[in-house]
Design a protein around this motif. Sequence first.
Motif, PDB file in Angstrom:
ATOM      1  N   GLN A 213      38.396   2.661  44.067  1.00 41.56           N
ATOM      2  CA  GLN A 213      39.405   2.878  45.111  1.00 41.56           C
ATOM      3  C   GLN A 213      38.786   3.558  46.331  1.00 41.56           C
ATOM      4  N   LEU A 214      37.937   4.540  46.095  1.00 40.79           N
ATOM      5  CA  LEU A 214      37.292   5.243  47.202  1.00 40.79           C
ATOM      6  C   LEU A 214      36.350   4.314  47.962  1.00 40.79           C
ATOM      7  N   ARG A 215      35.650   3.468  47.226  1.00 46.69           N
ATOM      8  CA  ARG A 215      34.756   2.512  47.874  1.00 46.69           C
ATOM      9  C   ARG A 215      35.537   1.517  48.725  1.00 46.69           C
ATOM     10  N   LEU A 216      36.623   1.012  48.170  1.00 42.79           N
ATOM     11  CA  LEU A 216      37.433   0.035  48.892  1.00 42.79           C
ATOM     12  C   LEU A 216      38.071   0.652  50.131  1.00 42.79           C
ATOM     13  N   ALA A 217      38.375   1.955  50.056  1.00 43.30           N
ATOM     14  CA  ALA A 217      38.961   2.653  51.198  1.00 43.30           C
ATOM     15  C   ALA A 217      37.907   3.093  52.209  1.00 43.30           C
ATOM     16  N   ALA A 218      36.631   2.809  51.926  1.00 44.76           N
ATOM     17  CA  ALA A 218      35.523   3.149  52.821  1.00 44.76           C
ATOM     18  C   ALA A 218      35.436   4.649  53.091  1.00 44.76           C
ATOM     19  N   VAL A 219      35.719   5.462  52.077  1.00 43.60           N
ATOM     20  CA  VAL A 219      35.593   6.918  52.207  1.00 43.60           C
ATOM     21  C   VAL A 219      34.112   7.300  52.105  1.00 43.60           C
ATOM     22  N   ARG A 220      33.664   8.184  52.960  1.00 47.98           N
ATOM     23  CA  ARG A 220      32.270   8.626  52.901  1.00 47.98           C
ATOM     24  C   ARG A 220      32.006   9.335  51.580  1.00 47.98           C
ATOM     25  N   PRO A 221      30.858   9.056  50.941  1.00 45.34           N
ATOM     26  CA  PRO A 221      30.560   9.697  49.648  1.00 45.34           C
ATOM     27  C   PRO A 221      30.634  11.210  49.681  1.00 45.34           C
ATOM     28  N   SER A 253      24.615  12.065  46.847  1.00 40.58           N
ATOM     29  CA  SER A 253      23.491  12.986  47.050  1.00 40.58           C
ATOM     30  C   SER A 253      22.828  12.756  48.401  1.00 40.58           C
ATOM     31  N   LEU A 254      22.638  11.491  48.760  1.00 41.39           N
ATOM     32  CA  LEU A 254      22.048  11.182  50.063  1.00 41.39           C
ATOM     33  C   LEU A 254      22.941  11.666  51.197  1.00 41.39           C
ATOM     34  N   ASP A 255      24.227  11.417  51.060  1.00 39.19           N
ATOM     35  CA  ASP A 255      25.170  11.818  52.106  1.00 39.19           C
ATOM     36  C   ASP A 255      25.335  13.325  52.181  1.00 39.19           C
ATOM     37  N   SER A 256      24.941  14.018  51.104  1.00 40.03           N
ATOM     38  CA  SER A 256      25.023  15.475  51.062  1.00 40.03           C
ATOM     39  C   SER A 256      23.677  16.128  51.351  1.00 40.03           C
ATOM     40  N   ARG A 261      17.872  15.004  44.354  1.00 41.72           N
ATOM     41  CA  ARG A 261      18.884  14.543  43.410  1.00 41.72           C
ATOM     42  C   ARG A 261      19.162  13.058  43.608  1.00 41.72           C
ATOM     43  N   ALA A 262      19.126  12.604  44.859  1.00 40.59           N
ATOM     44  CA  ALA A 262      19.335  11.179  45.141  1.00 40.59           C
ATOM     45  C   ALA A 262      18.258  10.334  44.474  1.00 40.59           C
ATOM     46  N   GLY A 263      17.005  10.838  44.491  1.00 38.32           N
ATOM     47  CA  GLY A 263      15.915  10.101  43.847  1.00 38.32           C
ATOM     48  C   GLY A 263      16.120   9.999  42.344  1.00 38.32           C
ATOM     49  N   ALA A 264      16.611  11.069  41.733  1.00 37.10           N
ATOM     50  CA  ALA A 264      16.856  11.051  40.289  1.00 37.10           C
ATOM     51  C   ALA A 264      17.942  10.041  39.938  1.00 37.10           C
ATOM     52  N   TRP A 265      19.005  10.010  40.743  1.00 33.94           N
ATOM     53  CA  TRP A 265      20.080   9.053  40.472  1.00 33.94           C
ATOM     54  C   TRP A 265      19.663   7.632  40.815  1.00 33.94           C
ATOM     55  N   ASP A 266      18.756   7.487  41.774  1.00 36.80           N
ATOM     56  CA  ASP A 266      18.238   6.159  42.099  1.00 36.80           C
ATOM     57  C   ASP A 266      17.471   5.588  40.912  1.00 36.80           C
ATOM     58  N   ARG A 267      16.696   6.421  40.231  1.00 39.74           N
ATOM     59  CA  ARG A 267      15.978   5.975  39.033  1.00 39.74           C
ATOM     60  C   ARG A 267      16.977   5.596  37.939  1.00 39.74           C
ATOM     61  N   ARG A 268      18.071   6.338  37.880  1.00 39.81           N
ATOM     62  CA  ARG A 268      19.110   6.015  36.889  1.00 39.81           C
ATOM     63  C   ARG A 268      19.752   4.658  37.197  1.00 39.81           C
ATOM     64  N   VAL A 269      19.933   4.375  38.491  1.00 44.94           N
ATOM     65  CA  VAL A 269      20.477   3.069  38.883  1.00 44.94           C
ATOM     66  C   VAL A 269      19.572   1.938  38.404  1.00 44.94           C
ATOM     67  N   LEU A 270      18.272   2.118  38.587  1.00 43.09           N
ATOM     68  CA  LEU A 270      17.326   1.095  38.136  1.00 43.09           C
ATOM     69  C   LEU A 270      17.380   0.910  36.626  1.00 43.09           C
TER      70      LEU A 270
END
Length: 275
Positions: A213-221, A253-256, A261-270
């Motif tokens: 829902q947040l993504r569809l509403a284009a809310v900033r992370p 994390s990137l937006d914050s 932390r963004a790099g750690a979650w990026d590895r999790r995405v992969l």
Amino acid sequence: MPDVRPKRQTDIAFHAALLLLAIALGVLLETAGPPWVVAIFRSVKFDGIRNASAVLLALFAAVATHEGGHLLMAWACDFEILGGKLGPLRLERLHGMRKLSVSADGLFSCAVSAVPRSCTRWQGRMLLVVAAGPAATLLGAIGAASVVMFSEPTGWLNTFWSALTLFHFLLFALGLIPNGESARVRNDARLFLDLQRGGVAAQELKLYHRLMQLRLAAVRPCDYPALLISHAAQLTGRPEANLLIARTLMEWSLDSDDPARAGAWDRRVLEESEY
């Protein structure tokens, strides 16, 4: 990374058991069922192109009717329809943009993708949407059987309506059996039970919908509720939910301004993308 092979083996075993049950149920009804049921079963023939085409079209129609029930109820319950699959055609819709693609995978499969526009009375609305598929299948079975019994079609039409009755009945009866809790894709019966219980599986699905829902509403992370982010970071669920959560937390994390932390979650995405 957890090994998903046992889940896949469980899925195969479950579907094999359903197939055997369907065959046994068909044999039982054809030999010991009421005369009108026996007549319907014996009208389903696979010999020749005409009969085979009638049976295949009936199978496609039965699956489409089931998914149509989900679609209509999702629309009635104020869900945003994100896309759907009808045989080889797949339509996706996001932020007003539509994408139509063709795939040879699952030629006789249909599916609907939808997200509630709000979480108001979320559980009740979800239960209605899930139950609408089997309900449409049951109504389809009654309607097709009525056509066979009262209109008495002949030739190709007799094969089609008889096969449609058979497929509707089998889809409804077998669909009442929930698959395993660890199944990669929950069937309607399993999903209905999970929603009724309101346990971890239901919480995971609700979180998935809230993030969508947040993504569809284009809310900033960075503007996502802190409690939602905290909940997402602690939840481990199904691969599709894990992937969305990891991607969301990476973007948050990137937006914050937290690149580590963004790099750690990026590895999790992969890692989650490998499923």
